[in-house]
Design an enzyme around this catalytic site. Structure first.
Site, PDB file in Angstrom:
ATOM      1  N   ASP A   1       7.240  -5.829   3.249  1.00  0.00           N
ATOM      2  CA  ASP A   1       6.170  -5.653   4.232  1.00  0.00           C
ATOM      3  C   ASP A   1       4.862  -6.300   3.774  1.00  0.00           C
ATOM      4  OD1 ASP A   1       5.196  -4.243   6.668  1.00  0.00           O
ATOM      5  OD2 ASP A   1       3.902  -3.233   5.226  1.00  0.00           O
TER       6      ASP A   1
ATOM      7  N   ARG B   1       0.607  -0.705  20.147  1.00  0.00           N
ATOM      8  CA  ARG B   1       1.978  -1.117  19.821  1.00  0.00           C
ATOM      9  C   ARG B   1       2.991  -0.056  20.246  1.00  0.00           C
ATOM     10  NH1 ARG B   1       1.351  -2.445  13.607  1.00  0.00           N
ATOM     11  NH2 ARG B   1       0.180  -0.508  13.820  1.00  0.00           N
TER      12      ARG B   1
ATOM     13  N   HIS C   1       8.499  -4.646  16.520  1.00  0.00           N
ATOM     14  CA  HIS C   1       7.745  -3.420  16.786  1.00  0.00           C
ATOM     15  C   HIS C   1       6.247  -3.697  16.746  1.00  0.00           C
ATOM     16  CE1 HIS C   1       7.427  -3.871  12.516  1.00  0.00           C
ATOM     17  NE2 HIS C   1       6.453  -2.986  12.508  1.00  0.00           N
TER      18      HIS C   1
ATOM     19  N   GLU D   1       7.968 -10.578   5.365  1.00  0.00           N
ATOM     20  CA  GLU D   1       7.209 -10.348   6.588  1.00  0.00           C
ATOM     21  C   GLU D   1       5.828 -10.954   6.387  1.00  0.00           C
ATOM     22  OE1 GLU D   1       4.615  -7.848   9.467  1.00  0.00           O
ATOM     23  OE2 GLU D   1       4.679  -7.448   7.337  1.00  0.00           O
TER      24      GLU D   1
ATOM     25  N   ARG E   1      13.048  -5.325   3.605  1.00  0.00           N
ATOM     26  CA  ARG E   1      12.050  -6.046   4.385  1.00  0.00           C
ATOM     27  C   ARG E   1      10.715  -5.901   3.660  1.00  0.00           C
ATOM     28  NH1 ARG E   1       7.865  -4.657   7.534  1.00  0.00           N
ATOM     29  NH2 ARG E   1       7.409  -5.721   9.480  1.00  0.00           N
TER      30      ARG E   1
ATOM     31  N   HIS F   1       0.838  -1.202   0.000  1.00  0.00           N
ATOM     32  CA  HIS F   1       0.000   0.000   0.000  1.00  0.00           C
ATOM     33  C   HIS F   1       0.868   1.244   0.000  1.00  0.00           C
ATOM     34  CE1 HIS F   1       0.530  -1.740   4.103  1.00  0.00           C
ATOM     35  NE2 HIS F   1       1.069  -0.555   4.317  1.00  0.00           N
TER      36      HIS F   1
HETATM   37  C1  GLC Z   1       3.459  -4.691   8.760  1.00  0.00           C
HETATM   38  C2  GLC Z   1       4.162  -3.810   9.776  1.00  0.00           C
HETATM   39  C3  GLC Z   1       3.155  -3.166  10.653  1.00  0.00           C
HETATM   40  C4  GLC Z   1       2.226  -2.355   9.802  1.00  0.00           C
HETATM   41  C5  GLC Z   1       1.641  -3.179   8.641  1.00  0.00           C
HETATM   42  C6  GLC Z   1       1.043  -2.294   7.602  1.00  0.00           C
HETATM   43  O1  GLC Z   1       2.779  -5.734   9.341  1.00  0.00           O
HETATM   44  O2  GLC Z   1       5.085  -4.569  10.508  1.00  0.00           O
HETATM   45  O3  GLC Z   1       3.748  -2.379  11.638  1.00  0.00           O
HETATM   46  O4  GLC Z   1       1.182  -1.877  10.589  1.00  0.00           O
HETATM   47  O5  GLC Z   1       2.618  -3.938   7.969  1.00  0.00           O
HETATM   48  O6  GLC Z   1       2.054  -1.716   6.817  1.00  0.00           O
END
Ligand code: GLC
Length: 628
Positions: free
Chosen positions: A279, A502, A385, A321, A277, A180
């Site tokens: 996401d 968080r 995080h 991730e 990373r 996004h």
């Molecule tokens: C991933 C991130 C998280 C975020 C989400 C949306 O899961 O680690 O912190 O809210 O993506 O980008």
């Protein structure tokens, strides 16, 4: 077939004409283009122009390669000559927020001596791109992938920081938030303004018909922010937003989006980012009637991005991730897709074991869900995080007679301090009354019992890290945890953060804890001393390289056991006791090894013949030899 072969030759010819491309690049294109073409055909083959779109992407890679700085090309060559570099026992990651830990990129630069002192070889800087003011989901709503958030620094500073880190033996890791963009991104703004080219960058619908249809099968990710997967625009239309309402999902069914994002990725690669990373990988492709998570096309897309990078920036790695069911997590991991992946299962089950004092689910996961394809690695973390979600498989739990639903309820209650006798001080995140689902937040020290003053708190922090540092792959420290940083509840007073618990575990750099890190009469000092010792031992133990792990059954429910095989018949035997009482492992259980064992933490040799005592929340790292 002939037509496609012609297209390959045509693209290779076009690549040769791009000023500045070298032979090595042309060779890599020849090597990876057939794969990229096949992926493109799967994803976009129904469009008449798919071969042209493919050519555009390869030409983009060609210009990126031509513009790639010489030091990064040298890095590419070094990594190609040593493709297992990231599997070394010396690897150690750290993660921090640029503003919270360093005040800005400049401040992070000044921390390099500390990162070296700690032994880091990998530094993940949390999202640092331009993002909306106020709530930007901690920067996970990106308004420009080419501009650093001015409050943190500039892209030039990032580039210099990357080079300095590299000089210090530390790889720069940043997020590629590609599911996004923020609603303030130029593409989003043009989409709102009605420019058809950009409306097609997102999933925008005129009324509720399609959103309602999709929401029959999609999951609510941030129910505290908005129900379902869509949010309404001012003009009445609906846009797909899996996470916050200001994070709009990109439409990868449109090859222009793939091309645009490939361009952003190549740009970051040329700034000296060594690991991206990736996401929220599970969400990048949507299809009606499905959960819209981990669809086959999500993998094809990642593989296509991977192929583009292999051409233009071959040293760069992807870290996945995917915080989803373990059967799905593993599917993202391969040298052709993501070489690295968070290991959310090991993370969650470490906490599960500490709460239940039962190591069996973790033991089972290490036995059957740990293996990886060659030349890939787990990133093993104690916490991130983000919240902790209990992502273990219900069927795994059932095999051990554990009711998964009940176990998750217990864990949520335990970690937010609602269970009797709990040592944890966590905070609930995204409790969903409709489904009963919830997740947990908190720093390692607060979750492990230090905040509550529990006598086992420090041991648990060390134990959790001893597991993350010994099971294989890259251990990742959340900076601050090594000095026992506690929760920071002040987020509740900040309107931009109050709705997102968080923030309780994303505090600023704890100056007092760092100042006390050499004093043994503080938790900060004691935890720091023990963790830095763990790091030193890990980095001197070749058996900890790679990912091979053999189960070892200690026949005690609170004990997790495994070995890491080395060369020449040695193994490191790891035994971890998550229980509150010491346990004995009898001599018979240990009799498969030669009697002499070296305790890696003390360097002393002892005998296994009398059995072995493991203290409460204690562990052993023992070098043992196979019986001959
Ligand atoms: C991933 C991130 C998280 C975020 C989400 C949306 O899961 O680690 O912190 O809210 O993506 O980008």
């Amino acid at each position: 077939m002939r037509v496609i072969d012609d297209s390959l030759a045509r693209i290779l010819e076009a690549v040769r004409r791009v000023p500045g491309v070298d032979i090595a690049f042309q060779d890599r294109v020849a090597q990876h283009l057939p794969r990229l073409r096949a992926l493109f055909q799967h994803l976009y083959g129904e469009r008449a122009d798919w071969v042209d779109r493919l050519e555009d992407v390869v030409l983009l890679a060609a210009s990126a390669s031509a513009a790639r700085p010489a030091d990064l090309k040298a890095l590419d060559a070094r990594r190609e000559a040593d493709p297992t570099w990231f599997e070394s026992e010396r690897m150690l990651g750290g993660v921090c927020y640029v503003d919270r830990f360093g005040g800005g990129l400049d401040g992070i630069r000044r921390q390099i001596p500390y990162f070296r002192e700690l032994g880091l070889t990998y530094l993940h800087l949390m999202p640092l791109f331009e993002a909306p003011e106020g709530n930007s989901d901690g920067g996970y709503a990106v308004s420009s992938y080419r501009r650093v958030n001015p409050a943190l620094g500039t892209m030039d500073e990032l580039k210099e920081l990357g080079a300095e880190l590299r000089e210090a033996g530390i790889s720069l890791v940043v997020d590629f938030i590609f599911n996004h963009t923020s609603n303030e991104h130029e593409w989003a703004q043009k989409a709102i303004a009605g420019e058809p080219e950009f409306s097609d960058y997102y999933l925008i619908f005129p009324d509720r018909e399609m959103p309602d249809a999709y929401e029959q099968t999609t999951r609510e990710i941030f129910p505290d922010d908005h129900p379902g997967s869509f949010v309404q625009l001012d003009d009445g239309r609906w846009v797909w937003a899996t996470f916050y309402h200001f994070q709009w999902d990109l439409n990868y069914a449109n090859p222009a989006v793939f091309q645009a994002m490939a361009g952003e990725m190549l740009f970051l690669a040329n700034q000296g980012v060594e690991i991206l990373r990736m996401d929220a990988v599970a969400f990048i492709w949507k299809r009606l009637g499905t959960t819209c998570e981990s669809l086959p096309e999500a993998h094809l897309l990642l593989q296509a991005f991977n192929a583009v990078l292999r051409m233009a920036a071959p040293s760069l790695l992807f870290k996945s991730e995917a915080i989803v069911h373990p059967d799905e997590v593993i599917e993202y991991i391969s040298p052709e897709e993501c070489e690295l992946s968070y290991n959310p299962l090991q993370m969650a089950l470490t906490w599960e074991a500490l709460a239940t004092r039962d190591g069996r689910l973790l033991q089972q996961a290490l036995e059957r869900r740990h293996a990886l394809p060659p030349h890939t690695a787990w990133v093993n973390y104690v916490r991130s995080h983000d919240d902790i979600g209990w992502t273990f498989a219900d069927e795994d739990a059932a095999e051990l007679g554990i009711d998964a639903f009940g176990r998750r309820r217990f864990l949520n209650a335990f970690y937010v301090g609602r269970a009797e006798g709990t040592f944890a001080r966590g905070v609930p995140f995204q409790e969903n009354p409709k489904t009963g689902d919830a997740r947990v937040t908190g720093t390692t020290a607060s979750l492990a019992g230090i905040e509550a003053g529990d006598a086992g708190g420090e041991d648990r922090v060390v134990l959790a890290h001893a597991l993350a540092m010994s099971t294989g792959g890259i251990p990742l420290l959340y900076l601050g945890d090594e000095v026992a940083q506690l929760n920071d509840y002040s987020y509740a007073d900040n309107p931009d953060e109050a709705g997102d618990s968080r923030w309780v575990h994303r505090p600023r750099r704890p100056e007092a804890n760092y100042a006390a890190r050499f004093s043994a009469d503080t938790p900060a000092g004691r935890v720091f001393a023990r963790l830095t010792e763990l790091i030193a031992v890990r980095q001197a133990t070749p058996e900890f390289a790679g990912n091979e792990l053999w189960a070892f059954h200690a026949h005690v429910d609170s004990v997790v056991g495994f070995t890491r095989p080395g060369t020449g018949g040695t193994h490191v035997l790891v035994l971890a006791n998550v229980g509150d009482d010491p346990v004995w492992i009898d001599a018979l259980t240990l009799s498969g090894w030669m009697p002499d064992a070296v305790d890696l933490m003390s360097g002393e040799t002892g005998s296994l013949e009398a059995g072995l005592k493991i203290p409460a929340h204690g562990f052993w790292w023992l070098r043992v030899r196979e019986r001959v």
